[in-house]
Design an enzyme around this catalytic site. Sequence first.
Site, short mmCIF file in Angstrom:
data_model
loop_
_atom_site.label_atom_id
_atom_site.label_comp_id
_atom_site.label_asym_id
_atom_site.label_seq_id
_atom_site.Cartn_x
_atom_site.Cartn_y
_atom_site.Cartn_z
N GLU A 1 39.80 39.90 50.25
CA GLU A 1 41.12 39.60 50.57
C GLU A 1 41.67 38.99 51.90
O GLU A 1 40.73 39.17 53.01
CB GLU A 1 41.59 41.10 50.55
N SER B 1 42.54 45.82 40.61
CA SER B 1 41.43 45.27 40.23
C SER B 1 40.15 45.92 40.92
O SER B 1 39.08 46.18 40.31
CB SER B 1 41.27 43.84 40.22
N ASP C 1 38.75 33.26 53.08
CA ASP C 1 39.54 32.35 51.95
C ASP C 1 38.87 32.72 50.66
O ASP C 1 37.67 32.52 50.63
CB ASP C 1 39.51 31.04 52.54
N GLY C 2 39.63 33.01 49.56
CA GLY C 2 38.83 33.51 48.24
C GLY C 2 38.20 32.21 47.89
O GLY C 2 37.30 32.27 47.03
N HIS D 1 43.91 43.67 33.83
CA HIS D 1 43.24 44.87 34.18
C HIS D 1 42.60 45.51 32.90
O HIS D 1 41.39 46.06 32.83
CB HIS D 1 43.95 46.09 35.01
N HIS E 1 40.42 37.70 45.06
CA HIS E 1 41.68 37.51 45.73
C HIS E 1 42.05 39.22 45.13
O HIS E 1 42.79 39.50 44.09
CB HIS E 1 42.75 36.68 45.14
N ASP F 1 42.27 35.81 40.95
CA ASP F 1 43.30 36.17 40.73
C ASP F 1 44.16 35.74 41.91
O ASP F 1 44.84 36.66 42.74
CB ASP F 1 43.43 37.81 40.53
N1 SAM Z 1 43.31 41.11 41.90
C1 SAM Z 1 44.46 42.02 42.50
C2 SAM Z 1 44.44 43.22 41.42
O1 SAM Z 1 44.39 42.79 40.27
O2 SAM Z 1 44.85 44.40 41.75
C3 SAM Z 1 45.66 41.33 42.92
C4 SAM Z 1 45.69 40.38 43.75
S1 SAM Z 1 46.95 39.43 44.22
C5 SAM Z 1 47.69 38.75 42.59
C6 SAM Z 1 46.48 38.21 45.01
C7 SAM Z 1 45.97 38.50 46.46
O3 SAM Z 1 45.36 37.28 46.81
C8 SAM Z 1 46.97 38.89 47.49
O4 SAM Z 1 46.59 40.39 47.86
C9 SAM Z 1 47.16 37.88 48.61
O5 SAM Z 1 47.35 38.29 49.85
C10 SAM Z 1 45.61 37.43 48.31
N2 SAM Z 1 45.43 35.97 48.97
C11 SAM Z 1 46.46 35.20 49.09
N3 SAM Z 1 45.79 33.86 49.38
C12 SAM Z 1 44.49 34.13 49.50
C13 SAM Z 1 43.14 33.37 49.90
N4 SAM Z 1 43.56 32.04 50.21
N5 SAM Z 1 42.00 34.04 49.73
C14 SAM Z 1 41.85 35.19 49.54
N6 SAM Z 1 42.89 36.14 48.98
C15 SAM Z 1 44.28 35.39 49.40
#
Ligand code: SAM
Length: 287
Positions: free
Chosen positions: A120, A102, A145-146, A18, A41, A166
Amino acid sequence: MNYRHIYHAGNFADVLKHAVLALVIEHLKLKDAPFRVIDTHAGTGRYDLASEKAQKTGEWRDGIGRLLDDTPPAEIAASLAPYLDVIRGENSGSEVRSYPGSPLIARRLMRRGDRLVVNEAHPEDAATLKEVFAKDPATKVLTIDGWSALKAVLPPKERRGIVLIDPPFEEPGEFQRLVEGLEAAHRRFATGTVILWYPIKDVRVVQSFYREAVALGIPKLLVAELFVRPPYSEGELAGTGLLILNPPFTLEAKLASLLPYLASKLARAQGANGRLEWLAGERVTSS
Ligand code: SAM
């Protein structure tokens, strides 16, 4: 999908990620032209550190919890200010209870005319994220999907901006997907700054990730890593890394002083340190 960021929000990995995100956004603001931040993500956007889940691990206590009442040297304070000012703005006094993720950090730093796209996939976390940005016309919330979102939203129409990738690293193959994501992001948005996050448990795995990233032949790849324990810490997260494509030219110098400071403040064992390395495109340095 078992990963929930509430258990980790504000930990040492979030601090580095961050702080860097905030510095890159501040650099983009040096020019008037609008930019876009894309967060593939995104998590929920805001975390209650007093909640049962956050208290269960208490990871934030050894992250953001160690920073807010410190008075670092002026150069470090200036580098941390964009990030810490957002955290302070979400809380009162030096007590941190609400931790912005983030998406919210990016949103707080953006100007009128800049845009945010957050994605997300976890249904519950996506619903919370939607609530956080419900009345915000500058922010688009996607719930797919991310890795698909990455391809769908690039390039941004502003042709300036940041992509934060992320992923949760809960399934095998995530390092490989990061390399593919880097390649896809560069192909669609070669001038953008892309920040890829990764955990460090075993440095050999990370070195193989570097080799695959370098093999893409992409210029200007900077690695910034923060170790809170010695690198071979069985089972536990020893460090956190960011692979940054097209870092702003001011970032390396800022990180060269910031990383040793963060290592000393956030250390969990002897052997904590910071590391900077150009994988491609610039000179090789370390701190
Ligand atoms: N970027 C955020 C932050 O810094 O505040 C933290 C994100 S966290 C490390 C990863 C996130 O990715 C989780 O909320 C999880 O639910 C989500 N996630 C998991 N698989 C995913 C996918 N295939 N596509 C999108 N999001 C996904």
